[in-house]
Design an enzyme around this catalytic site. Structure first.
Site, short mmCIF file in Angstrom:
data_model
loop_
_atom_site.label_atom_id
_atom_site.label_comp_id
_atom_site.label_asym_id
_atom_site.label_seq_id
_atom_site.Cartn_x
_atom_site.Cartn_y
_atom_site.Cartn_z
N LYS A 185 -11.49 -5.94 -3.85
CA LYS A 185 -10.43 -6.69 -3.04
C LYS A 185 -10.67 -5.96 -1.69
O LYS A 185 -10.35 -4.78 -1.50
CB LYS A 185 -9.18 -6.38 -3.36
CG LYS A 185 -7.96 -7.02 -2.40
CD LYS A 185 -6.63 -6.39 -2.37
CE LYS A 185 -6.50 -5.53 -1.25
NZ LYS A 185 -6.54 -5.98 -0.08
N THR A 236 -3.44 8.26 1.51
CA THR A 236 -3.29 9.01 0.40
C THR A 236 -1.86 8.44 -0.15
O THR A 236 -1.73 8.61 -1.36
CB THR A 236 -2.96 10.57 0.99
OG1 THR A 236 -4.19 10.91 1.33
CG2 THR A 236 -2.26 11.47 0.16
N GLY A 251 -2.52 5.90 -2.32
CA GLY A 251 -3.34 6.41 -3.49
C GLY A 251 -2.56 7.27 -4.46
O GLY A 251 -2.60 7.08 -5.64
N GLU A 257 -10.51 8.10 -3.01
CA GLU A 257 -11.09 8.65 -2.10
C GLU A 257 -10.01 8.23 -1.09
O GLU A 257 -9.73 7.34 -0.43
CB GLU A 257 -12.51 8.21 -1.76
CG GLU A 257 -13.16 9.25 -0.64
CD GLU A 257 -13.18 8.84 0.89
OE1 GLU A 257 -12.44 9.33 1.60
OE2 GLU A 257 -13.93 7.83 0.85
N CYS A 281 -12.34 8.99 7.20
CA CYS A 281 -11.63 10.08 6.66
C CYS A 281 -12.39 11.56 6.83
O CYS A 281 -11.51 12.49 6.81
CB CYS A 281 -11.72 9.81 4.94
SG CYS A 281 -10.76 8.11 4.67
N GLU A 331 -2.72 13.16 9.35
CA GLU A 331 -4.09 12.07 9.47
C GLU A 331 -3.57 11.18 10.73
O GLU A 331 -2.81 10.31 10.36
CB GLU A 331 -4.42 11.63 8.40
CG GLU A 331 -5.69 10.78 8.60
CD GLU A 331 -6.50 10.27 7.42
OE1 GLU A 331 -7.69 10.38 6.96
OE2 GLU A 331 -5.42 9.68 6.35
#
Length: 479
Positions: free
Chosen positions: A174, A228, A231, A248, A282, A382
């Site tokens: 995807k 994150t 994730g 990741e 990243c 980030e």
């Protein structure tokens, strides 16, 4: 240009519902792409499960599977210009990046893992039990869901796809809804190379499609690259179902500039470490720790160099920095810049959306802040954009603590003429990859992944073979 999904070896528009993918340099629609439904996801996973058990794939000799991956690599290389231009059109990265980095890296991964196919071995062990022979073998996990991001869609898809296929798994990919086109073109290459039907399937759509893949009972492994927070959700869902998972995730890489470093050389290496792909990486260097005696010099020179980098459409050969991938992301980056100003950081250059002939696209000027402190949000969170923060330090003994004072741990950079000091720092910094006197580097043979909130597991190298296989222990009585 194919815009249908690829399921069970056939192209399909699914239910007929679509979403637009746009050129970030102009804001104009490139194509309408199918919005997958739960039925489409189910069909793709079922096709992958059927292919996993089929003699055509399961019994394919390793040498034949290696040859198939090499054939895909050859076809991708022959169509490199087509892939590079499409990646630039859909994602925005400069053509020099897609031509010299993105497509060659994808080809490299296919060839590297094709080489592993015939070299995946088990072990024997001398047991303490008499008259028993023991051996291990590595076997594929099953159906793998590969969920890829929008910053390097083709390259990161291949980081996952090449080892997954090399080890005998089947997959459903995807791509991010912002940048699906090169993944769909890759499916066309796989089809033309003779990949058995159902081994690779591509479904397109937004977060709900990803959630359906993660939740599907026949998906045995999930590999995700992205934020994150997402994730964490995937890890929680996978944990409840006891599915294998590789993640990741985000990063906030420190770049340590030692007092003995050559500032001019460091500026060159760090600009692309921080601003490459307009900071949408990243591993981007985002926090620059500079000895206080040289912090002003570094910040001034960094701002001057950044302001001289030409913004423009990725297809223009003279462009150094392309657009951000979406208007939504541009607004997020701009919000962080406003936060930095409110927190008291000194804005040296940039800090606004580009205007004039670039006003229709999602261009953001490269931005440098000086006088940033460790507690500011622009130093801790980030941003994923062309925003650099310079943080002066006084005591070199505090550098490890400062560098590690973040929830992230994907990458770090160290610049010093004293290799002993640099290595001591490298050993203590909590990051999956540390680069000494180098800008960003990627190679199929070198493991890649993060510590702490930057993820779980590793991609690339032998570690990716481990990530896509299960170890079976076989005992045989000899008496």
């Amino acid at each position: 240009m194919r815009t249908e999904m690829f399921i069970a070896g056939k192209w399909t528009g699914g239910s007929g519902a679509t979403f637009a993918t746009t050129d970030p340099a102009t804001g104009e629609v490139i194509a309408e792409v199918p919005e997958a439904t739960s039925a489409d996801v189910d069909a793709a996973v079922e096709a992958a499960a059927t292919a996993f058990a089929s003699p055509e794939w399961a019994d394919m000799l390793p040498a034949r599977r290696a040859k198939l991956l090499l054939d895909v690599a050859d076809q991708l290389e022959r169509r490199a210009e087509e892939f590079a231009r499409l990646e630039t059109l859909d994602q925005g990265q400069p053509l020099g990046v897609s031509t010299r980095v993105t497509v060659p890296n994808a080809v490299e991964h296919l060839r590297y893992y094709a080489g592993w196919v015939t070299k995946i071995t088990g072990t024997t062990a001398p047991l303490s039990v008499p008259d028993v022979d023991h051996r291990t073998r590595r076997e594929p996990i099953g159906v793998c869901a590969l969920i890829t991001p929008w910053n390097f869609p083709l390259m990161i898809a291949m980081w996952k796809l090449a080892p997954a296929l090399a080890t005998g798994n089947t997959v459903v990919i995807k791509p991010a809804e912002q940048t699906p086109l090169t993944t769909l073109l890759l499916a066309e290459v796989l089809e033309q190379a003779g990949m058995p039907a159902g081994v690779v399937n591509v479904v397109t759509g937004g977060p709900e499609v990803g959630k359906a893949l993660v939740a599907h009972p026949k998906v045995a492994k999930i590999s995700f690259t992205g934020s994150t927070p997402v994730g964490r959700e995937i890890a929680a869902d996978a944990g409840r179902a006891l599915k294998r998972v590789s993640l990741e995730l985000g990063g906030k890489a420190p770049s340590i500039i030692a007092a003995d470093a050559d500032i001019d050389a460091v500026i060159v290496g760090n600009l692309m470490a921080g601003l490459g792909n307009s900071g949408q990486a990243c591993a981007a260097a985002a926090r620059f720790y500079v000895d206080r005696s040289r912090a002003d010099e570094f910040a001034t020179k960094a701002a001057s160099a950044a302001s001289g980098m030409r913004l423009g459409p990725g297809l223009d050969p003279s462009t150094r920095l392309g657009p951000l991938t979406s208007l939504e992301h541009l607004e997020k980056v701009d919000a962080y810049v406003r936060i930095g100003e409110a927190e008291g950081a000194q804005l040296l250059t940039g800090g606004r959306r580009a205007d004039g002939e670039l006003a229709a696209g999602y261009f953001y000027e490269p931005t440098v802040f000086a006088g940033v402190t460790q507690d500011m949000r622009i130093a801790r969170e980030e941003i994923f954009g062309p925003v650099l923060s310079v943080l002066p330090y006084d005591d070199p003994d505090e550098l490890v603590e400062l560098a590690n004072d973040t929830p992230y741990g994907l990458s770090a950079y160290i610049w010093s003429n004293d290799i002993r000091t640099a290595n001591r720092l490298a050993h203590r910094i909590k990051a999956g990859t540390v680069l000494i006197n180098l800008g960003p580097g990627l190679d199929a043979a070198a493991p890649w992944g993060g510590m702490k909130a930057s993820g779980l597991g590793r991609e690339m190298g032998w570690e990716a073979i481990e990530a896509y296989t299960e170890v079976k222990s076989i005992w045989t009585g000899l008496s």
